[in-house]
Design a protein around this motif. Structure first.
Motif, PDB file in Angstrom:
ATOM      1  N   ARG A  27     -59.125  60.682 -22.638  1.00 27.01           N
ATOM      2  CA  ARG A  27     -60.234  60.671 -23.599  1.00 27.01           C
ATOM      3  C   ARG A  27     -59.726  60.355 -24.999  1.00 27.01           C
ATOM      4  NH1 ARG A  27     -64.424  65.657 -25.130  1.00 27.01           N
ATOM      5  NH2 ARG A  27     -65.296  64.643 -27.005  1.00 27.01           N
ATOM      6  N   ARG A  28     -58.682  61.039 -25.411  1.00 27.51           N
ATOM      7  CA  ARG A  28     -58.149  60.826 -26.758  1.00 27.51           C
ATOM      8  C   ARG A  28     -57.686  59.382 -26.938  1.00 27.51           C
ATOM      9  NH1 ARG A  28     -58.645  63.242 -31.750  1.00 27.51           N
ATOM     10  NH2 ARG A  28     -56.673  63.314 -32.888  1.00 27.51           N
ATOM     11  N   LEU A  29     -57.018  58.838 -25.935  1.00 24.93           N
ATOM     12  CA  LEU A  29     -56.527  57.457 -26.019  1.00 24.93           C
ATOM     13  C   LEU A  29     -57.689  56.475 -26.099  1.00 24.93           C
ATOM     14  CD1 LEU A  29     -53.703  57.789 -23.363  1.00 24.93           C
ATOM     15  CD2 LEU A  29     -53.344  57.324 -25.792  1.00 24.93           C
ATOM     16  N   ALA A  30     -58.725  56.687 -25.298  1.00 24.38           N
ATOM     17  CA  ALA A  30     -59.885  55.794 -25.330  1.00 24.38           C
ATOM     18  C   ALA A  30     -60.612  55.886 -26.665  1.00 24.38           C
ATOM     19  CB  ALA A  30     -60.826  56.126 -24.172  1.00 24.38           C
ATOM     20  N   ASN A  35     -57.402  50.845 -23.999  1.00 21.06           N
ATOM     21  CA  ASN A  35     -58.015  50.651 -22.692  1.00 21.06           C
ATOM     22  C   ASN A  35     -57.265  51.492 -21.660  1.00 21.06           C
ATOM     23  OD1 ASN A  35     -59.941  48.687 -23.575  1.00 21.06           O
ATOM     24  ND2 ASN A  35     -58.286  47.177 -23.634  1.00 21.06           N
ATOM     25  N   VAL A  36     -58.005  52.382 -21.005  1.00 16.75           N
ATOM     26  CA  VAL A  36     -57.396  53.401 -20.151  1.00 16.75           C
ATOM     27  C   VAL A  36     -57.940  53.285 -18.729  1.00 16.75           C
ATOM     28  CG1 VAL A  36     -57.116  55.883 -19.767  1.00 16.75           C
ATOM     29  CG2 VAL A  36     -57.129  54.972 -22.107  1.00 16.75           C
ATOM     30  N   LEU A  37     -57.045  53.305 -17.753  1.00 13.82           N
ATOM     31  CA  LEU A  37     -57.427  53.359 -16.350  1.00 13.82           C
ATOM     32  C   LEU A  37     -56.985  54.692 -15.761  1.00 13.82           C
ATOM     33  CD1 LEU A  37     -58.514  52.097 -13.709  1.00 13.82           C
ATOM     34  CD2 LEU A  37     -56.209  51.161 -13.332  1.00 13.82           C
ATOM     35  N   PHE A  38     -57.957  55.491 -15.292  1.00 10.08           N
ATOM     36  CA  PHE A  38     -57.653  56.735 -14.578  1.00 10.08           C
ATOM     37  C   PHE A  38     -57.471  56.426 -13.096  1.00 10.08           C
ATOM     38  CE2 PHE A  38     -60.276  58.470 -18.125  1.00 10.08           C
ATOM     39  CZ  PHE A  38     -59.429  59.465 -18.590  1.00 10.08           C
ATOM     40  N   LEU A  39     -56.379  56.887 -12.518  1.00 12.24           N
ATOM     41  CA  LEU A  39     -56.176  56.806 -11.072  1.00 12.24           C
ATOM     42  C   LEU A  39     -56.224  58.217 -10.511  1.00 12.24           C
ATOM     43  CD1 LEU A  39     -53.231  54.219 -10.822  1.00 12.24           C
ATOM     44  CD2 LEU A  39     -55.699  53.783 -10.699  1.00 12.24           C
ATOM     45  N   GLU A  40     -57.156  58.457  -9.591  1.00 19.70           N
ATOM     46  CA  GLU A  40     -57.348  59.780  -9.007  1.00 19.70           C
ATOM     47  C   GLU A  40     -57.261  59.695  -7.484  1.00 19.70           C
ATOM     48  OE1 GLU A  40     -57.726  63.271  -7.730  1.00 19.70           O
ATOM     49  OE2 GLU A  40     -57.691  63.070  -9.919  1.00 19.70           O
ATOM     50  N   GLN A  41     -56.426  60.538  -6.906  1.00 21.61           N
ATOM     51  CA  GLN A  41     -56.233  60.523  -5.461  1.00 21.61           C
ATOM     52  C   GLN A  41     -57.478  60.962  -4.711  1.00 21.61           C
ATOM     53  OE1 GLN A  41     -52.513  61.843  -3.717  1.00 21.61           O
ATOM     54  NE2 GLN A  41     -53.616  63.307  -2.437  1.00 21.61           N
ATOM     55  N   ALA A 215     -65.020  67.557 -20.155  1.00 22.29           N
ATOM     56  CA  ALA A 215     -64.458  67.461 -21.506  1.00 22.29           C
ATOM     57  C   ALA A 215     -63.439  66.337 -21.625  1.00 22.29           C
ATOM     58  CB  ALA A 215     -63.789  68.779 -21.900  1.00 22.29           C
ATOM     59  N   GLY A 216     -63.089  65.692 -20.518  1.00 21.06           N
ATOM     60  CA  GLY A 216     -62.065  64.659 -20.540  1.00 21.06           C
ATOM     61  C   GLY A 216     -62.530  63.330 -19.997  1.00 21.06           C
ATOM     62  N   ALA A 226     -62.649  53.060 -21.007  1.00 18.63           N
ATOM     63  CA  ALA A 226     -61.928  53.716 -19.914  1.00 18.63           C
ATOM     64  C   ALA A 226     -62.672  53.473 -18.609  1.00 18.63           C
ATOM     65  CB  ALA A 226     -61.797  55.216 -20.169  1.00 18.63           C
ATOM     66  N   ALA A 227     -61.921  53.476 -17.523  1.00 19.40           N
ATOM     67  CA  ALA A 227     -62.497  53.313 -16.191  1.00 19.40           C
ATOM     68  C   ALA A 227     -61.798  54.262 -15.233  1.00 19.40           C
ATOM     69  CB  ALA A 227     -62.351  51.871 -15.717  1.00 19.40           C
ATOM     70  N   LEU A 228     -62.494  54.608 -14.165  1.00 17.56           N
ATOM     71  CA  LEU A 228     -61.992  55.539 -13.163  1.00 17.56           C
ATOM     72  C   LEU A 228     -61.951  54.869 -11.807  1.00 17.56           C
ATOM     73  CD1 LEU A 228     -61.353  58.412 -11.974  1.00 17.56           C
ATOM     74  CD2 LEU A 228     -63.839  58.752 -11.855  1.00 17.56           C
TER      75      LEU A 228
END
Length: 525
Positions: A27-30, A35-41, A215-216, A226-228
């Motif tokens: 969140r802070r970076l975005a 440009n932020v990519l979240f990778l979630e298992q 919150a994130g 950002a993208a997930l």
């Protein structure tokens, strides 16, 4: 976002994991323009669901669909092997979507070394004063409410007004104060949202409980930068020279590689070291041999306290805590706080049966059928009890560690020995907790040391010396110029409070260091 879209876009930062550390950092970076990519298992899940962690659910698919870690932990504790489902999340928001939303600020002696309070590791590589503005910011982002800690020595500027206390909590507060203690209303990340139910320990169907998701990740996605990508299991980091050059993952049975100038690892104190240990022979960023070592938890001391039958009718909440035992007699103990649960007839029966199983009377089988009698009498005479827990600080030992499972790299496996000094501190802590509640009927709800498996930390500790730590003071790997870590694995010590606020504050600090780098490059510095 589809897999093809994620692979076809240029990212400034890849964040692995979406708990508090990953969600807040992303969140802070975005918000700072990256440009932020979240990778979630795990899966994103359904936003309106309200589910809890269930240790009795054994089907891995059912667990994964609900955002729980699908597989049991494999542990060797004090030389004995055991297998159990721990309180670990496995979806967007990580374990935080199930947490009880307690965000307590650590005391200076948790981080700083001083003559009055010598620190067991010589102090953290960042001071309490350095983190103070980030504690303030984290409290604001998480909408933390509560009373200032009367023993803190400084005022928190971001706390919101807490909800009114019940009659039972007011009575307890008065009695604790009369005993010379300094109780206050706990710091919780709960917003007042119309129609929201009590979601402590549950996934919150609304955005009343602030966690790594609400919150994130979600505010990060709202920025448009950002993208997930969920259901994307990171298997390995590829590095050349001093840089991570690829994040190898698997999604829907397809092997893919993601690339970005900066990689932020936030897979948790179990997951982050496992990924590094499995990424290179001997472990990536493991020149110190410390990857996975110094595993810590908290030690739980749960005690049932009866305010009195008439008063208890007013109900209880997760309202009160006190820090009078935090650092007592020169020993590092911890704070005591309400858990927000009541003990009634059924819980008393269960406790008495446990007591019987550990006594010399356990061979007299008929006795187990009679425990309902004293339990019923206690419930009738005293009403329901409130449960408090003392969180005792754990200390780092290299032999306590996360290890790779030779048959399953994705399994959580660890080795842990309870030290003699911890057992000695525990005995003193229990005596002090019992004395703190004098004037109440009270009863400890455990006999043997109980590790808090929901508070793992310390497995990628940060510090100034590359020989004894994995990360530097900015939580960047000593041996890799573009790998950062923002979860609880960075902690040099476990502190005497819940870890969530410190994870969030440090994630904000590290994100600012990363964003500052990009700004300097953009300015040509």
């Amino acid at each position: 976002m589809t897999l093809e879209d994620a692979l076809g876009r240029d990212w400034d930062v890849i964040v692995i994991g979406t708990g508090i550390g990953g969600g807040v950092a992303g969140r802070r970076l975005a918000e700072r323009g990256l440009n932020v990519l979240f990778l979630e298992q795990g899966p994103a899940g359904y936003r309106a669901e309200q589910t809890a962690l269930n240790p009795d659910m054994f089907d891995p698919v059912a667990r994964q669909v609900r955002g729980a870690w699908p597989k049991p932990m494999q542990a060797r504790i004090d030389g004995r092997d055991s297998e159990f489902f721990g309180p670990i999340g496995g979806g967007v928001g990580g374990s935080s979507v199930f947490y009880a939303a307690t965000l307590e600020r650590p005391a200076p002696h948790d981080l700083d070394d001083s003559a009055e309070h010598p620190h067991p590791t010589g102090g953290w590589p960042v001071s309490h004063a350095d983190l103070r503005p980030y504690f303030d910011l984290a409290e604001d982002l998480f909408h933390v409410s509560g009373d200032p800690d009367p023993l803190a020595g400084f005022a928190s500027t971001s706390l919101r007004e807490p909800a009114p206390m019940s009659a039972a909590d007011q009575a307890l507060q008065s009695r604790l104060s009369a005993n010379g203690l300094h109780p206050y209303r706990l710091h919780t990340a709960l917003r007042r949202v119309e129609g929201c139910r009590n979601c402590l320990g549950f996934k919150c169907p609304k955005r009343c409980k602030m966690d790594g998701r609400s919150a994130g990740v979600e505010p990060a996605l709202e920025t448009g930068r950002a993208a997930l990508l969920d259901r994307c299991a990171v298997r390995r980091l590829v590095a050349e020279k001093r840089r991570v050059t690829g994040v190898q993952a698997e999604r829907d049975g397809r092997a893919v590689t993601f690339r970005a100038p900066i990689v932020v690892l936030a897979a948790g104190a179990f997951g982050s070291p496992r990924l590094l240990l499995g990424s290179d022979q001997g472990g990536l960023a493991n020149g110190s041999g410390m990857v996975g070592r110094n595993l810590m938890f908290h030690l739980n001391e749960m005690i049932a306290v009866w305010p009195g039958k008439a008063i208890a009718a007013g109900g209880s909440g997760k309202a009160l805590g006190f820090r009078d035992l935090y650092h007592a007699g020169g020993e590092r103990l911890g704070m005591v706080q309400a858990m927000g649960v009541e003990v009634r007839y059924g819980e008393i029966v269960h406790y008495l049966n446990q007591l019987l199983e550990r006594s010399v009377l356990r061979r007299i089988k008929p006795l187990k059928q009679l425990t309902w009698i004293p339990a019923l009498i206690a419930a009738k005479l005293f009403g329901s009890a409130q449960v408090f827990v003392g969180l005792m600080e754990d200390l780092p030992y290299p032999e306590n560690r996360v290890v790779l499972d030779p048959d399953d790299a994705g399994a959580i496996r660890f080795e842990y020995t309870i030290s003699g000094e911890m057992r000695a501190r525990r005995r003193r802590f229990r005596r002090l907790i019992r004395a703190a509640f004098r004037g109440h009927r009270r009863m400890f709800l455990g006999f043997q040391p109980e590790l808090n498996f929901g508070h793992p930390c310390g497995t990628l500790r940060f510090g100034h010396d590359p020989r004894t730590s994995v990360l530097n003071a900015d939580c960047r790997a000593h041996e890799l110029d573009n790998l950062y870590v923002t979860d609880a694995s960075v902690f040099p010590t476990s502190m005497g409070v819940n870890p969530s606020l410190t994870i969030a504050a440090n994630a904000l600090r590290v994100a600012d260091r990363i964003a500052d780098q990009f700004e300097r490059k953009a300015d040509g510095a």
